[in-house]
Scaffold this motif. Structure first.
Motif, short mmCIF file in Angstrom:
data_model
loop_
_atom_site.label_atom_id
_atom_site.label_comp_id
_atom_site.label_asym_id
_atom_site.label_seq_id
_atom_site.Cartn_x
_atom_site.Cartn_y
_atom_site.Cartn_z
N LEU A 90 0.87 -1.10 0.06
CA LEU A 90 0.22 -0.02 0.12
C LEU A 90 0.74 1.28 0.09
O LEU A 90 1.93 1.26 0.58
N GLU A 91 0.27 2.32 -0.60
CA GLU A 91 0.97 3.65 -0.52
C GLU A 91 0.43 4.35 0.77
O GLU A 91 -0.73 4.35 0.91
N VAL A 92 1.34 4.72 1.61
CA VAL A 92 0.89 5.70 2.66
C VAL A 92 1.64 6.82 3.10
O VAL A 92 2.80 6.60 2.28
N GLY A 93 1.28 7.49 3.71
CA GLY A 93 2.03 8.87 4.02
C GLY A 93 1.07 9.63 5.11
O GLY A 93 0.18 9.26 5.36
N PRO A 94 1.77 11.00 5.18
CA PRO A 94 0.82 12.02 6.02
C PRO A 94 -0.47 11.86 5.81
O PRO A 94 -0.93 12.24 4.50
N GLY A 95 -1.51 11.88 6.79
CA GLY A 95 -2.91 11.80 6.62
C GLY A 95 -3.72 10.98 6.41
O GLY A 95 -4.90 10.76 6.33
N VAL A 96 -3.01 9.51 6.76
CA VAL A 96 -3.51 8.37 6.52
C VAL A 96 -3.02 7.43 7.66
O VAL A 96 -1.69 7.26 7.86
N PHE A 97 -3.91 6.61 8.53
CA PHE A 97 -3.54 5.70 9.38
C PHE A 97 -2.65 4.53 8.53
O PHE A 97 -3.03 3.90 7.75
N VAL A 98 -1.59 4.18 9.37
CA VAL A 98 -0.54 3.23 8.81
C VAL A 98 -1.29 1.99 9.20
O VAL A 98 -1.43 1.74 10.37
N PRO A 99 -1.56 1.17 8.05
CA PRO A 99 -2.11 -0.37 8.70
C PRO A 99 -0.99 -1.07 9.50
O PRO A 99 0.13 -1.07 9.22
N ARG A 100 -1.52 -1.86 10.67
CA ARG A 100 -0.30 -2.32 11.46
C ARG A 100 -0.77 -3.93 11.20
O ARG A 100 -1.66 -4.65 10.41
N PRO A 101 0.51 -4.66 11.42
CA PRO A 101 0.40 -6.14 11.20
C PRO A 101 -0.86 -6.75 11.65
O PRO A 101 -1.47 -7.97 11.35
N GLU A 102 -1.13 -6.68 13.06
CA GLU A 102 -2.30 -7.22 13.56
C GLU A 102 -3.62 -7.26 12.90
O GLU A 102 -4.36 -8.02 13.08
N THR A 103 -3.81 -6.20 12.12
CA THR A 103 -4.93 -6.04 11.33
C THR A 103 -5.27 -6.95 10.21
O THR A 103 -6.23 -7.42 9.60
N GLU A 104 -3.89 -7.30 9.90
CA GLU A 104 -3.80 -8.42 8.71
C GLU A 104 -4.90 -9.91 9.27
O GLU A 104 -5.27 -10.58 8.28
N LEU A 105 -4.95 -10.24 10.44
CA LEU A 105 -5.78 -11.24 11.06
C LEU A 105 -7.20 -10.95 10.79
O LEU A 105 -7.96 -11.94 10.29
N LEU A 106 -7.59 -9.81 11.12
CA LEU A 106 -8.91 -9.36 10.76
C LEU A 106 -9.39 -9.39 9.32
O LEU A 106 -10.26 -9.87 8.59
N ALA A 107 -8.26 -9.04 8.38
CA ALA A 107 -8.38 -9.07 6.99
C ALA A 107 -8.54 -10.26 6.52
O ALA A 107 -9.24 -10.86 5.55
N GLY A 108 -7.69 -11.24 7.10
CA GLY A 108 -7.79 -12.72 6.71
C GLY A 108 -9.19 -13.37 7.36
O GLY A 108 -9.59 -14.24 6.44
N TRP A 109 -9.70 -12.93 8.15
CA TRP A 109 -11.03 -13.44 8.67
C TRP A 109 -12.22 -12.99 7.64
O TRP A 109 -12.94 -13.85 6.99
N ALA A 110 -12.00 -11.76 7.20
CA ALA A 110 -13.04 -11.37 6.19
C ALA A 110 -12.87 -12.13 4.68
O ALA A 110 -13.74 -12.49 4.13
#
Length: 292
Positions: A90-110
């Protein structure tokens, strides 16, 4: 730190001294961050970095600039311009929440839930990502379950611009709006609602890591006195969006392993309310199924 006759330095000594600087600054993973930054400057992968011997003076100057910013606790991902998330970048920078590794688990559930819908019903799942931020979860689901029809919403204009970049050409339906009012055209038609909402209590301001507190949008972090205001909005909206038997999943703070599920369990609208741990064994996200 040893220098050659052109003003370059030994990569090994540069990594060692830089790691010590970040450690003194309180960075959680100093050696790894140093390697990420130096590899970026040298145009190498992390696997190739141990083969690097000398770093030129120009490269040292660029590295020092990035190192000083990381020392000041600017997020590593802002300095690199990208964040890895499951199987996408993902492209990220100022103004956006940086995705965390732990959120990958929730994405995997989805992802798993979307695949289950396809297997059971022979059609693509309808998935809604509320508070999409950088578009991380929506992008992951669209990438891993091509048959899914993925919709995402983000309120903050700056974050929306990053999401638009990350979701371009993915087929994801991205909209700007409030999670509590989004997707009136999908009421009762959604199979999976997934959300990484703001969940930090306002009183916990001082305990938040500087990388998040000083650089992530506060709209993506804080959610009322107990941190669960957005959860209450999510519970109500998911109940309207989902078809009977549809599922919702949402990330929460590790201290909310009982209070976050209680938001769903207390309404009588949900069955199979369960909390799930992250890889460190901490409570991390709640899932529930809309009663038929």
């Amino acid at each position: 730190m040893s220098a050659d006759h052109d003003g370059g330095v030994s990569a090994r000594s540069l990594r060692r001294s830089a790691g010590a600087r970040l450690s003194r600054a309180g960075v959680a993973s100093p050696e790894r961050d140093v390697d990420e930054l130096l590899a970026s400057v040298l145009g190498l992968s992390l696997g190739q970095l141990p083969l690097a011997e000398e770093v030129s003076a120009d490269q040292v100057a660029r590295f020092e600039e990035l190192l000083a910013r990381r020392e000041a606790r600017e997020p590593l991902q802002h300095l690199l311009g990208t964040a890895a998330f499951r199987y996408v970048e993902l492209e990220v920078g100022p103004g956006v929440f940086v995705p965390r590794p732990e959120t990958e688990l929730l994405a995997g559930w989805a992802v798993d839930q979307a695949r289950a819908v396809e297997a059971e019903h022979g059609r693509g799942a309808v998935v809604v990502d509320l508070c999409t931020g950088s578009g991380a979860i929506a992008r992951a689901v669209a990438h891993e379950v091509p048959s899914a029809r993925v919709h995402a919403v983000e309120l903050d204009p700056a974050a929306l611009r990053w999401a638009a970049r990350n979701l371009a050409e993915t087929g994801v339906d991205l909209r700007q709006g409030d999670m509590g009012e989004a997707f009136d055209d999908l009421l009762g038609e959604v199979d999976v609602v997934v959300c990484n909402p703001p969940y930090i209590p306002l009183e916990a301001w001082e305990s938040v890591a500087p990388e998040a507190r000083d650089h992530d949008p506060h709209l993506a972090l804080f959610s009322g006195a107990d941190g669960l205001d957005a959860f209450r909005v999510l519970e109500r909206r998911a109940a309207r969006l989902l078809r009977p038997g549809g599922v919702v999943g949402a990330e929460h703070a590790d201290a909310q392993g009982e209070s976050a599920p209680a938001v769903f369990a207390g309404t009588g609208r949900w069955s199979q309310v369960r909390d799930h741990q992250d890889l460190a064994g901490r409570p991390r996200y709640v899932t529930a199924r809309l009663a038929r």
